[in-house]
Design a protein around this motif. Structure first.
Motif, PDB file in Angstrom:
ATOM      1  N   ARG A  10      38.656  36.389  28.185  1.00 51.46           N
ATOM      2  CA  ARG A  10      39.667  36.284  29.690  1.00 51.46           C
ATOM      3  C   ARG A  10      38.850  36.475  31.060  1.00 51.46           C
ATOM      4  O   ARG A  10      38.954  35.841  31.604  1.00 51.46           O
ATOM      5  CB  ARG A  10      40.580  37.208  29.032  1.00 51.46           C
ATOM      6  CG  ARG A  10      41.622  36.948  28.220  1.00 51.46           C
ATOM      7  CD  ARG A  10      42.363  37.916  27.473  1.00 51.46           C
ATOM      8  NE  ARG A  10      43.301  37.041  26.929  1.00 51.46           N
ATOM      9  CZ  ARG A  10      44.123  38.623  25.661  1.00 51.46           C
ATOM     10  NH1 ARG A  10      43.628  39.253  26.125  1.00 51.46           N
ATOM     11  NH2 ARG A  10      44.920  37.842  24.337  1.00 51.46           N
ATOM     12  N   ALA A  11      38.274  37.485  31.269  1.00 53.44           N
ATOM     13  CA  ALA A  11      37.506  38.028  32.785  1.00 53.44           C
ATOM     14  C   ALA A  11      37.077  36.675  32.758  1.00 53.44           C
ATOM     15  O   ALA A  11      36.424  36.607  33.787  1.00 53.44           O
ATOM     16  CB  ALA A  11      36.585  39.128  31.934  1.00 53.44           C
ATOM     17  N   ARG A  12      36.064  36.204  31.665  1.00 48.99           N
ATOM     18  CA  ARG A  12      35.415  34.793  32.383  1.00 48.99           C
ATOM     19  C   ARG A  12      36.089  33.687  32.512  1.00 48.99           C
ATOM     20  O   ARG A  12      35.743  32.867  33.281  1.00 48.99           O
ATOM     21  CB  ARG A  12      34.861  34.256  30.859  1.00 48.99           C
ATOM     22  CG  ARG A  12      32.980  35.275  30.994  1.00 48.99           C
ATOM     23  CD  ARG A  12      31.910  35.854  29.484  1.00 48.99           C
ATOM     24  NE  ARG A  12      31.086  36.024  29.619  1.00 48.99           N
ATOM     25  CZ  ARG A  12      30.247  36.398  28.504  1.00 48.99           C
ATOM     26  NH1 ARG A  12      30.269  35.717  27.116  1.00 48.99           N
ATOM     27  NH2 ARG A  12      29.122  36.717  28.926  1.00 48.99           N
ATOM     28  N   ILE A  13      37.506  34.015  32.056  1.00 51.86           N
ATOM     29  CA  ILE A  13      38.117  32.258  32.191  1.00 51.86           C
ATOM     30  C   ILE A  13      38.569  32.616  33.314  1.00 51.86           C
ATOM     31  O   ILE A  13      38.618  31.564  34.338  1.00 51.86           O
ATOM     32  CB  ILE A  13      39.426  32.328  30.872  1.00 51.86           C
ATOM     33  CG1 ILE A  13      38.454  31.906  29.712  1.00 51.86           C
ATOM     34  CG2 ILE A  13      40.539  31.581  31.431  1.00 51.86           C
ATOM     35  CD1 ILE A  13      39.819  32.498  28.450  1.00 51.86           C
ATOM     36  N   GLN A 240      40.478  52.909  35.968  1.00 53.52           N
ATOM     37  CA  GLN A 240      40.243  52.767  34.864  1.00 53.52           C
ATOM     38  C   GLN A 240      39.448  51.483  35.255  1.00 53.52           C
ATOM     39  O   GLN A 240      40.780  51.103  35.079  1.00 53.52           O
ATOM     40  CB  GLN A 240      41.054  53.050  33.844  1.00 53.52           C
ATOM     41  CG  GLN A 240      40.150  53.065  32.381  1.00 53.52           C
ATOM     42  CD  GLN A 240      38.729  54.369  32.631  1.00 53.52           C
ATOM     43  OE1 GLN A 240      38.963  55.453  33.049  1.00 53.52           O
ATOM     44  NE2 GLN A 240      38.097  54.140  31.543  1.00 53.52           N
ATOM     45  N   PRO A 241      38.592  50.666  34.767  1.00 54.16           N
ATOM     46  CA  PRO A 241      38.040  49.190  34.735  1.00 54.16           C
ATOM     47  C   PRO A 241      38.550  48.619  33.574  1.00 54.16           C
ATOM     48  O   PRO A 241      39.410  49.534  33.437  1.00 54.16           O
ATOM     49  CB  PRO A 241      36.443  49.507  34.727  1.00 54.16           C
ATOM     50  CG  PRO A 241      36.317  50.826  34.929  1.00 54.16           C
ATOM     51  CD  PRO A 241      37.158  51.954  34.674  1.00 54.16           C
ATOM     52  N   GLU A 242      38.899  47.446  33.843  1.00 56.97           N
ATOM     53  CA  GLU A 242      39.599  46.595  33.188  1.00 56.97           C
ATOM     54  C   GLU A 242      38.713  46.621  31.623  1.00 56.97           C
ATOM     55  O   GLU A 242      37.786  47.124  32.061  1.00 56.97           O
ATOM     56  CB  GLU A 242      39.701  45.296  33.588  1.00 56.97           C
ATOM     57  CG  GLU A 242      40.692  44.662  34.585  1.00 56.97           C
ATOM     58  CD  GLU A 242      40.641  43.660  35.133  1.00 56.97           C
ATOM     59  OE1 GLU A 242      40.114  42.393  35.095  1.00 56.97           O
ATOM     60  OE2 GLU A 242      41.445  43.621  36.657  1.00 56.97           O
ATOM     61  N   PRO A 243      39.765  46.563  30.909  1.00 58.11           N
ATOM     62  CA  PRO A 243      38.779  46.185  29.230  1.00 58.11           C
ATOM     63  C   PRO A 243      37.155  45.914  29.155  1.00 58.11           C
ATOM     64  O   PRO A 243      36.465  45.949  28.686  1.00 58.11           O
ATOM     65  CB  PRO A 243      39.819  45.661  27.992  1.00 58.11           C
ATOM     66  CG  PRO A 243      40.848  45.988  28.772  1.00 58.11           C
ATOM     67  CD  PRO A 243      40.831  46.257  30.484  1.00 58.11           C
ATOM     68  N   TRP A 244      36.860  44.303  29.015  1.00 57.16           N
ATOM     69  CA  TRP A 244      36.095  43.953  29.907  1.00 57.16           C
ATOM     70  C   TRP A 244      35.076  44.420  30.037  1.00 57.16           C
ATOM     71  O   TRP A 244      33.826  44.570  29.745  1.00 57.16           O
ATOM     72  CB  TRP A 244      36.237  42.645  30.379  1.00 57.16           C
ATOM     73  CG  TRP A 244      36.502  42.676  31.520  1.00 57.16           C
ATOM     74  CD1 TRP A 244      37.270  42.227  32.766  1.00 57.16           C
ATOM     75  CD2 TRP A 244      35.103  42.584  32.790  1.00 57.16           C
ATOM     76  NE1 TRP A 244      37.728  41.758  33.361  1.00 57.16           N
ATOM     77  CE2 TRP A 244      36.125  41.881  33.776  1.00 57.16           C
ATOM     78  CE3 TRP A 244      33.501  42.392  33.201  1.00 57.16           C
ATOM     79  CZ2 TRP A 244      34.993  42.259  34.986  1.00 57.16           C
ATOM     80  CZ3 TRP A 244      33.237  42.353  33.863  1.00 57.16           C
ATOM     81  CH2 TRP A 244      33.998  42.107  35.414  1.00 57.16           C
ATOM     82  N   LEU A 245      35.336  45.254  31.199  1.00 58.41           N
ATOM     83  CA  LEU A 245      33.955  45.491  32.247  1.00 58.41           C
ATOM     84  C   LEU A 245      34.010  46.877  31.301  1.00 58.41           C
ATOM     85  O   LEU A 245      32.448  47.759  31.502  1.00 58.41           O
ATOM     86  CB  LEU A 245      34.317  45.980  33.748  1.00 58.41           C
ATOM     87  CG  LEU A 245      33.793  46.876  34.383  1.00 58.41           C
ATOM     88  CD1 LEU A 245      32.559  46.383  34.396  1.00 58.41           C
ATOM     89  CD2 LEU A 245      34.401  47.246  35.839  1.00 58.41           C
TER      90      LEU A 245
END
Length: 260
Positions: A10-13, A240-245
């Protein structure tokens, strides 16, 4: 594991949509090698999160009101997300110990770190930003080393061959790296090629490297990569970073520093 994979996808999208302005379901399926159901689920999730606007055949990106414009002069963005940057500065300053040689690249967040370091003693600050050097000029316990060079208009950063020649002679304990974007694909990025080049050389002279950034920089790529995610010692951010990070940092043993 599945959640971390979906978060990274989702981060890449989101990065793709920011770059192109839009994406169709079919483009998403082709670019990210996923099923139509997964593609629609991801777009629905991004829409509900307020990151994109869902359309009949895909999604569009109209910009985030909290997102800093691509590249503004220091004076124009100094007080953008000021509270967040001061939080980051406090966390960074707490990592600095007596005897450290601290490198601060240019940028608004690193400027606030300089302010937070003013009451430290027996440290050396190496910087290529003249405004950071000026901010520390009267700090009695701090020795300031300014990397020479040509000042880049609007950013106060010194760049060019002279700056690069000085960098080769310094040794840094802790480096706090200002960035323009943090991307799962492109890592820590910067708009200016010459500023990125100086930053890369300073990274090579540093024992520990800490990119510092607020959450508006996430899933955002500037033109030039400084270092990939895995080459950082740790990241310092305001929440707190997003899950992907978070997942990427855990996998690559990059420490996360935040108040939350």
């Amino acid at each position: 594991m599945d959640q971390s994979k979906s978060g990274l996808r989702r981060a890449r999208i989101l990065e793709y949509v920011k770059l192109h302005g839009k994406i169709s379901v079919q483009e998403l399926i082709q670019e990210f090698n996923c099923s139509e159901a997964t593609a629609r689920r991801d777009l629905d999730w991004l829409d509900k999160s307020g990151k994109v606007i869902r359309t009949i055949g895909g999604a569009v990106y109209e910009g985030n009101l909290r997102q800093e414009p691509a590249e503004l002069a220091f004076s124009d963005k100094q007080f953008y997300l000021k509270d967040e940057k001061e939080k980051i500065a406090g966390i960074a300053a707490a990592l600095v110990q007596e005897g450290d040689v601290v490198c601060l690249t240019g940028g608004t967040t690193t400027f606030f770190i300089a302010r937070a370091l003013k009451h430290h003693s027996r440290i050396t600050v190496v910087t290529n930003a003249v405004n950071i050097a000026a901010e520390l000029a009267e700090a009695e316990g701090i020795r300031v080393v300014v990397i020479g060079g040509v000042m880049r208009a609007g950013s106060y950063e010194l760049i060019g061959p002279l700056a690069e020649s000085v960098v080769k002679q310094v040794n840094v304990t802790k480096m706090f790296l200002g960035v323009d974007g943090v991307s799962p694909v492109h890592g820590f990025t910067m708009h200016s090629e010459l500023e990125a080049s100086i930053a890369q050389q300073l990274v090579r002279r540093a024992s520990e490297v800490y990119p510092v950034f607020d959450d508006s920089k996430l899933a955002k790529s500037a033109l030039f990569t400084i270092i990939p995610l895995g080459e950082a010692t740790g990241i310092i951010t305001n929440k707190q970073p997003e899950p992907w990070l978070e997942s990427a940092c855990n996998e690559q043993q990059v420490k996360i520093y935040t108040e939350e």
